[in-house]
Design an enzyme around this catalytic site. Structure first.
Site, PDB file in Angstrom:
ATOM      1  N   ASN A 262     129.481   0.907  32.456  1.00 58.87           N
ATOM      2  CA  ASN A 262     130.307   2.052  32.820  1.00 58.87           C
ATOM      3  C   ASN A 262     131.670   1.936  32.153  1.00 58.87           C
ATOM      4  OD1 ASN A 262     128.413   3.239  34.632  1.00 58.87           O
ATOM      5  ND2 ASN A 262     129.031   1.825  36.246  1.00 58.87           N
TER       6      ASN A 262
ATOM      7  N   HIS B  14     123.423   9.542  36.785  1.00 60.60           N
ATOM      8  CA  HIS B  14     123.707   9.626  35.346  1.00 60.60           C
ATOM      9  C   HIS B  14     122.883  10.723  34.673  1.00 60.60           C
ATOM     10  CE1 HIS B  14     126.175   5.930  35.239  1.00 60.60           C
ATOM     11  NE2 HIS B  14     125.303   5.453  36.105  1.00 60.60           N
TER      12      HIS B  14
END
Length: 722
Positions: A173, A100
């Site tokens: 997510n 990420h």
């Protein structure tokens, strides 16, 4: 799909509060959350307006020339100004996130729809209209910090609530499931999808042997993989994604009763995704596309919104639906358990400094508040709860990262944690231990009945032999990928097939390719056969162990109408030599003025009324394209190969129109501009193609209707057996 009887679950969240006990009531103050964010962060602003340059310790200086022994002499070691400037520059970068790393963030506010104390003791859900400041970070997973926003990937959707009882993070997510079931496999997953160790390529991509070798050897990955290969892996923007908490969590009431829940963020803009070639082109032209879209939308006052929902289940439902609720590779179909809306989030403020806010924010699934508890999900327990905290020691060089402004709670901190690198506070308690009877040094213990403390659900138990094994309830890795596949539209299935073909066309190992087909065949023989045909593998015989015909709703990324058109972009292809082009553009802007759309006039060069030139324009930048009257000469048959103008590449206007049509976007023409469709080979009778003599209400309405459809799926070729 067969619906299960869930009497007692539907409507279980309501605005009645049966549990108002405890010696300390909830904090009733509810200041405006947006103002609270500005007030808090402004204490840390450094404003350089009308100021002299200083050192880090405040001494005014000049720093454009080094101190030297004479104008042409050696620079001197005593030049502390030089040393400070260079040293600070040398240490500006911190280790990027292991995953990420590429992200964008924004501040906002969450507003509760009601009092939900009948399902949770969480204060931020205790009253209708209660506002809580939030910060959200969107991201990709596999790529480095400098990679493209448009990589096909799972996208992070991490939300922090700065509640009046501490920080609460939903670290989720845009896909509701994950690749693995046990956190011990996480390093293997990431090592497999990251660039090869000997050459550091490919970047932010899974189209290589290692990734697909892992996917084919670890079938738990298949469900998430199909979501990523579908449109969810390449969304239109961060504004157009849903978010999911992935794991099952517990909500706990004041009296200790529990419900199992899954968190869902539903975009109020509507789901929208790109097609692969479109995403690839944007990635090359503007790798910051999604960051830019989010930032500019908020700057323009087009604040994106999401609704927070939960699926609410009883403890007895852990194995009720034919799978384990603690398996993070499984969804709970909404036909089984409907969504219950809890509140709305609005992102209304951009960061003032990317590094200080978006880069330094640290999310942690262990940031929970009273009323929220964990489950026995082996990906969550100790895995994410440990890893997200541990990685910050590497990124920040010490344990005090929670003291950074973006990470601080908006409530007072009282504990016995001391010292460490970068300590920002000055603790006044000299006796940092408990229990403690010294005057002025005692910190009272907060728990379920005193001080509104966090407490674990009282009925949770742990027992069993110590085993290094997977539960048999986690074994079925194929039925839910099959459910996903069955639930897609024909065009979406084709997108998945095309994506897997593309990825495996880059795989060199025949062993890996064959293993991929084996796994796909356990999901669907149709899927496996169509992929095998393209990558040189023999079509398999059906392996129907896990085949079924069930479907579920709200699975695909396409086929949903947009709920808001705010921030979408319409290109008006014009010519500086045709005044009627600009008249049409002006009329179109007037007709669409109430929809918060961007109407962008594109022409050969800048002049009055031109927003963008053809040389800097492509279909990928726009959500719809309109050919204005008078511009048709730019679309002549010869223009595709040659151009009499040096102001833009040959064929660019025609290319914009053709690509917009190929990518499923609404296209339109006004007056004589419609002849451009002939040169582009566009049939004006198909859906999403609009022709009118002039701008009027009907034309504007048709164009708006096309934008709500967003992608016209009948333009995409399907395999013949579809």
């Amino acid at each position: 799909m067969r619906a299960l009887g869930l009497v007692g679950l539907v409507g279980v969240a309501n605005a009645v509060c049966p549990y108002m006990t405890g010696e300390l009531g909830r904090r009733d103050t509810n200041p405006d959350a947006t103002e609270a964010t500005e007030e808090f962060l402004s204490e840390y602003y450094l404003d350089d307006t009308d100021s002299y340059l200083t050192t880090d310790v405040g001494g005014p200086i000049e720093d454009q020339q080094s101190l030297k022994a004479g104008a042409r002499g050696s620079t001197l070691l005593e030049d502390f100004i030089f040393r400070q400037k260079i040293q600070r520059f040398d240490h500006e970068r911190v280790p990027e996130r292991a995953v990420h790393a590429r992200g964008a963030g924004a501040h906002g506010v969450f507003t509760s729809y009601g009092d939900f104390s009948n399902i949770t003791a969480a204060s931020f859900l205790s009253a209708e209209g209660k506002e809580t400041p939030v910060f959200v970070r969107f991201s990709t997973v596999a790529g480095s910090r400098g990679s493209s926003d448009l990589a096909r990937d799972v996208h992070g959707f991490a939300t922090r609530f700065y509640t009046d009882e501490g920080n609460f993070d939903i670290v989720g997510n845009n896909i509701p499931v994950f690749f693995i079931q046990d956190a011990i496999q996480f390093p293997d997953l990431i090592h497999a999808v990251k660039p090869k160790g000997d050459r550091e390529i490919p970047q932010a991509a899974t189209a290589h042997d290692a990734a697909w070798d892992f996917f084919s050897q670890q079938p738990s990955t298949l469900h998430t993989l199909l979501w990523a290969m579908a449109g969810h892996g390449i969304p239109r923007s961060f504004r157009h994604v849903d978010g999911f908490g992935v794991h099952t969590f517990r909500l706990v009431t004041e009296d200790g009763s529990t419900k199992l829940v899954k968190f869902h963020w539903k975009t109020l803009q509507g789901l929208a995704s790109m097609v692969w070639e479109e995403a690839q082109q944007i990635s090359g032209k503007n790798p910051d596309y999604m960051r830019q879209d989010l930032f500019e939308s908020i700057e323009a006052g087009r604040y994106p919104e999401w609704e927070l929902n939960v699926q609410i289940m009883d403890e007895e439902d852990q194995l009720r639906f034919g799978f384990d609720l603690f398996d993070p590779t499984k969804i709970v179909p909404e036909e089984y358990v409907p969504l219950t809306p809890l509140g709305k989030m609005t992102l209304n403020r951009n960061p003032r400094n990317y590094f200080a806010e978006t880069e330094q924010v640290m999310f942690q699934p262990g940031h929970v508040v009273r009323g929220v508890d964990f489950t026995e999900d082996p990906l969550l327990q100790q895995g994410r709860l440990f890893s997200y905290l541990d990685t910050q020691l590497n990124r920040n060089g010490g344990p005090n990262f929670e003291q950074l402004p973006i990470n601080q709670p908006r409530v007072a901190i009282h504990n016995n944690n001391r010292d460490g690198a970068g300590q920002m506070f000055i603790p006044l308690n000299p006796d940092a231990y408990s229990p403690n009877t010294l005057k002025g040094s005692t910190l009272k213990q907060a728990n379920q009945t005193a001080g509104r403390g966090f407490f674990t659900a009282p009925d949770r138990t742990a027992n069993g032999n110590l085993v290094r094994a997977k539960s048999s309830t986690f074994d079925d890795a194929w039925s839910q990928p099959r459910l996903f596949w069955n639930s897609l539209l024909p065009a979406e299935k084709q997108f998945v097939v095309n994506a897997i073909r593309f990825e495996n066309a880059n795989v060199k190992s025949d062993v890996v390719k064959n293993n991929v087909i084996v796994q796909l065949n356990r999901i669907s023989n149709d899927l496996a056969t169509r992929v095998a045909k393209a990558i040189g593998v023999d079509a398999p015989e059906p392996d129907n162990t896990y085949y079924h015909d069930n479907t579920t709703s709200n699975i695909g990324a396409f086929g949903h109408r947009l709920q808001s058109l705010a921030g979408l972009k319409i290109a008006v292809l014009a010519s500086v030599d045709a005044e009627e082009s600009f008249s049409a553009a002006t009329a179109l802007k007037a007709e669409l003025s109430n929809d918060n759309l961007d109407v962008i006039v594109v022409a050969e060069r800048f002049s009055n009324g031109v927003n963008q030139t053809y040389s800097a324009s492509d279909a990928i930048q726009f959500d719809a394209v309109v050919v204005a009257p008078g511009a048709e000469k730019l679309f002549g048959a010869k223009s595709a190969a040659n151009s009499s103008s040096t102001l833009y590449p040959a064929g660019r206007p025609l290319e914009i129109l053709v690509d917009a049509f190929r990518f499923g976007k609404p296209v339109a023409a006004l007056g004589s501009g419609s002849t451009a469709f002939d040169n582009a080979g566009i049939n004006t009778a198909v859906e999403g193609v609009y022709v009118a003599d002039a701008v009027d209400e009907s034309f504007a309405n048709n164009l708006e209707e096309g934008l709500t459809v967003f992608k016209f799926l009948d333009r995409f070729a399907l395999d013949s057996d579809e």
